[in-house]
Scaffold this motif. Structure first.
Motif, PDB file in Angstrom:
ATOM      1  N   SER A   8       0.840  -0.913  -0.183  1.00 29.70           N
ATOM      2  CA  SER A   8      -0.188  -0.078  -0.294  1.00 29.70           C
ATOM      3  C   SER A   8       0.711   1.328  -0.515  1.00 29.70           C
ATOM      4  O   SER A   8       0.586   2.053  -0.572  1.00 29.70           O
ATOM      5  CB  SER A   8      -1.137   0.170   1.161  1.00 29.70           C
ATOM      6  N   GLY A   9       1.934   0.720   0.338  1.00 27.75           N
ATOM      7  CA  GLY A   9       2.728   2.661   0.447  1.00 27.75           C
ATOM      8  C   GLY A   9       3.576   2.869  -0.927  1.00 27.75           C
ATOM      9  O   GLY A   9       3.304   3.321  -1.501  1.00 27.75           O
ATOM     10  N   ALA A  10       3.889   1.973  -2.149  1.00 28.48           N
ATOM     11  CA  ALA A  10       4.810   1.190  -2.935  1.00 28.48           C
ATOM     12  C   ALA A  10       3.027   2.245  -3.637  1.00 28.48           C
ATOM     13  O   ALA A  10       3.620   3.035  -4.924  1.00 28.48           O
ATOM     14  CB  ALA A  10       4.545   0.435  -3.581  1.00 28.48           C
ATOM     15  N   LYS A  11       2.171   1.917  -3.619  1.00 29.69           N
ATOM     16  CA  LYS A  11       1.081   2.604  -4.390  1.00 29.69           C
ATOM     17  C   LYS A  11       0.635   3.689  -4.153  1.00 29.69           C
ATOM     18  O   LYS A  11       0.375   5.083  -5.055  1.00 29.69           O
ATOM     19  CB  LYS A  11      -0.877   2.159  -3.745  1.00 29.69           C
ATOM     20  N   LYS A  12       1.508   4.526  -2.819  1.00 31.66           N
ATOM     21  CA  LYS A  12       1.038   5.813  -3.118  1.00 31.66           C
ATOM     22  C   LYS A  12       1.956   6.732  -3.958  1.00 31.66           C
ATOM     23  O   LYS A  12       2.002   7.796  -3.710  1.00 31.66           O
ATOM     24  CB  LYS A  12       0.964   6.619  -1.316  1.00 31.66           C
ATOM     25  N   ARG A  13       3.152   6.234  -4.047  1.00 31.54           N
ATOM     26  CA  ARG A  13       4.277   6.825  -4.214  1.00 31.54           C
ATOM     27  C   ARG A  13       4.972   6.767  -5.829  1.00 31.54           C
ATOM     28  O   ARG A  13       5.332   7.232  -6.423  1.00 31.54           O
ATOM     29  CB  ARG A  13       5.530   6.171  -3.307  1.00 31.54           C
ATOM     30  N   PHE A  14       4.696   5.166  -6.823  1.00 26.39           N
ATOM     31  CA  PHE A  14       4.398   5.068  -7.844  1.00 26.39           C
ATOM     32  C   PHE A  14       3.328   5.186  -8.625  1.00 26.39           C
ATOM     33  O   PHE A  14       2.916   5.024  -8.089  1.00 26.39           O
ATOM     34  CB  PHE A  14       5.646   3.534  -7.918  1.00 26.39           C
ATOM     35  N   LEU A  16       2.907   3.732 -12.557  1.00 24.65           N
ATOM     36  CA  LEU A  16       3.207   3.047 -14.376  1.00 24.65           C
ATOM     37  C   LEU A  16       2.789   3.736 -15.072  1.00 24.65           C
ATOM     38  O   LEU A  16       2.098   5.116 -15.403  1.00 24.65           O
ATOM     39  CB  LEU A  16       2.700   1.564 -14.122  1.00 24.65           C
ATOM     40  N   THR A  17       3.905   3.353 -16.457  1.00 24.10           N
ATOM     41  CA  THR A  17       3.705   5.186 -17.640  1.00 24.10           C
ATOM     42  C   THR A  17       3.102   4.301 -18.621  1.00 24.10           C
ATOM     43  O   THR A  17       3.078   2.870 -18.505  1.00 24.10           O
ATOM     44  CB  THR A  17       4.850   5.308 -17.957  1.00 24.10           C
ATOM     45  N   GLY A  18       2.931   4.402 -19.907  1.00 22.99           N
ATOM     46  CA  GLY A  18       2.073   3.266 -21.082  1.00 22.99           C
ATOM     47  C   GLY A  18       2.809   2.456 -21.363  1.00 22.99           C
ATOM     48  O   GLY A  18       2.439   0.454 -21.653  1.00 22.99           O
ATOM     49  N   THR A  19       4.001   2.201 -21.397  1.00 21.58           N
ATOM     50  CA  THR A  19       4.945   1.981 -22.032  1.00 21.58           C
ATOM     51  C   THR A  19       6.027   1.236 -20.343  1.00 21.58           C
ATOM     52  O   THR A  19       6.890   0.375 -21.129  1.00 21.58           O
ATOM     53  CB  THR A  19       6.359   2.177 -22.598  1.00 21.58           C
ATOM     54  N   GLY A  20       4.765   1.107 -19.181  1.00 22.28           N
ATOM     55  CA  GLY A  20       6.388   0.077 -18.087  1.00 22.28           C
ATOM     56  C   GLY A  20       6.387   1.211 -17.056  1.00 22.28           C
ATOM     57  O   GLY A  20       7.740   0.211 -16.632  1.00 22.28           O
ATOM     58  N   THR A  47       7.799  14.750 -11.318  1.00 21.35           N
ATOM     59  CA  THR A  47       7.940  14.104 -11.125  1.00 21.35           C
ATOM     60  C   THR A  47       9.396  13.599 -11.903  1.00 21.35           C
ATOM     61  O   THR A  47       9.786  14.334 -12.917  1.00 21.35           O
ATOM     62  CB  THR A  47       6.793  13.195 -11.447  1.00 21.35           C
ATOM     63  N   ASN A  48      10.169  12.079 -11.988  1.00 17.83           N
ATOM     64  CA  ASN A  48      11.063  11.537 -12.747  1.00 17.83           C
ATOM     65  C   ASN A  48      10.507  10.329 -13.070  1.00 17.83           C
ATOM     66  O   ASN A  48       9.735   9.865 -12.335  1.00 17.83           O
ATOM     67  CB  ASN A  48      13.114  11.564 -11.474  1.00 17.83           C
ATOM     68  N   VAL A  49      10.937   9.810 -14.096  1.00 19.26           N
ATOM     69  CA  VAL A  49      11.195   8.697 -14.620  1.00 19.26           C
ATOM     70  C   VAL A  49      12.764   7.684 -13.653  1.00 19.26           C
ATOM     71  O   VAL A  49      13.572   8.161 -13.583  1.00 19.26           O
ATOM     72  CB  VAL A  49      11.646   7.981 -15.149  1.00 19.26           C
ATOM     73  N   MET A  50      11.947   6.483 -13.158  1.00 19.73           N
ATOM     74  CA  MET A  50      12.959   5.246 -12.045  1.00 19.73           C
ATOM     75  C   MET A  50      14.245   4.803 -13.250  1.00 19.73           C
ATOM     76  O   MET A  50      13.662   4.449 -14.455  1.00 19.73           O
ATOM     77  CB  MET A  50      12.091   4.332 -11.463  1.00 19.73           C
ATOM     78  N   PHE A  51      15.001   4.590 -13.109  1.00 22.79           N
ATOM     79  CA  PHE A  51      16.504   4.468 -13.721  1.00 22.79           C
ATOM     80  C   PHE A  51      15.142   2.855 -14.204  1.00 22.79           C
ATOM     81  O   PHE A  51      14.325   1.906 -13.197  1.00 22.79           O
ATOM     82  CB  PHE A  51      17.499   3.830 -13.051  1.00 22.79           C
ATOM     83  N   LYS A  52      15.812   2.415 -14.922  1.00 25.20           N
ATOM     84  CA  LYS A  52      15.818   0.485 -15.652  1.00 25.20           C
ATOM     85  C   LYS A  52      16.184  -0.468 -14.297  1.00 25.20           C
ATOM     86  O   LYS A  52      14.522  -1.132 -13.959  1.00 25.20           O
ATOM     87  CB  LYS A  52      16.162   0.676 -16.893  1.00 25.20           C
ATOM     88  N   SER A  53      16.853  -0.837 -13.926  1.00 26.49           N
ATOM     89  CA  SER A  53      17.154  -1.571 -12.997  1.00 26.49           C
ATOM     90  C   SER A  53      16.056  -0.969 -11.623  1.00 26.49           C
ATOM     91  O   SER A  53      15.505  -2.745 -11.446  1.00 26.49           O
ATOM     92  CB  SER A  53      18.121  -1.743 -12.590  1.00 26.49           C
ATOM     93  N   ASP A  54      16.067   0.084 -11.706  1.00 32.31           N
ATOM     94  CA  ASP A  54      15.775   0.318  -9.814  1.00 32.31           C
ATOM     95  C   ASP A  54      13.686   0.182  -9.777  1.00 32.31           C
ATOM     96  O   ASP A  54      12.486  -0.688  -9.381  1.00 32.31           O
ATOM     97  CB  ASP A  54      15.484   1.232  -9.452  1.00 32.31           C
TER      98      ASP A  54
END
Length: 66
Positions: A8-14, A16-20, A47-54
């Motif tokens: 539930s914490g991740a729901k609030k913080r992250f 996803l874009t259309g491309t994943g 906002t920022n886009v996270m690095f792929k591995s993270d």
């Protein structure tokens, strides 16, 4: 097998874009704005886009159904 639940914490913080890709809000703007310079506050907007591995780890462990 039990269903995998989204953290539930991740729901609030992250999100996803259309491309994943994983989008997150920049840290450091919750409180204590008086200490920060106007330049810092201005640069932390948006906002920022996270690095792929993270982002892959976030999707695997925290947002399994996203």
């Amino acid at each position: 097998m039990p269903k995998l639940k989204t953290k539930s914490g991740a729901k609030k913080r992250f999100k996803l874009t259309g491309t994943g890709k994983v989008i997150y809000a920049q840290r450091g703007k919750r409180h204590g704005m008086i200490k920060r310079t106007n330049k810092q506050i201005r640069n932390l907007r948006g906002t920022n886009v996270m690095f792929k591995s993270d982002g892959d780890n976030v999707k695997k462990f925290f947002l399994p159904n996203a």
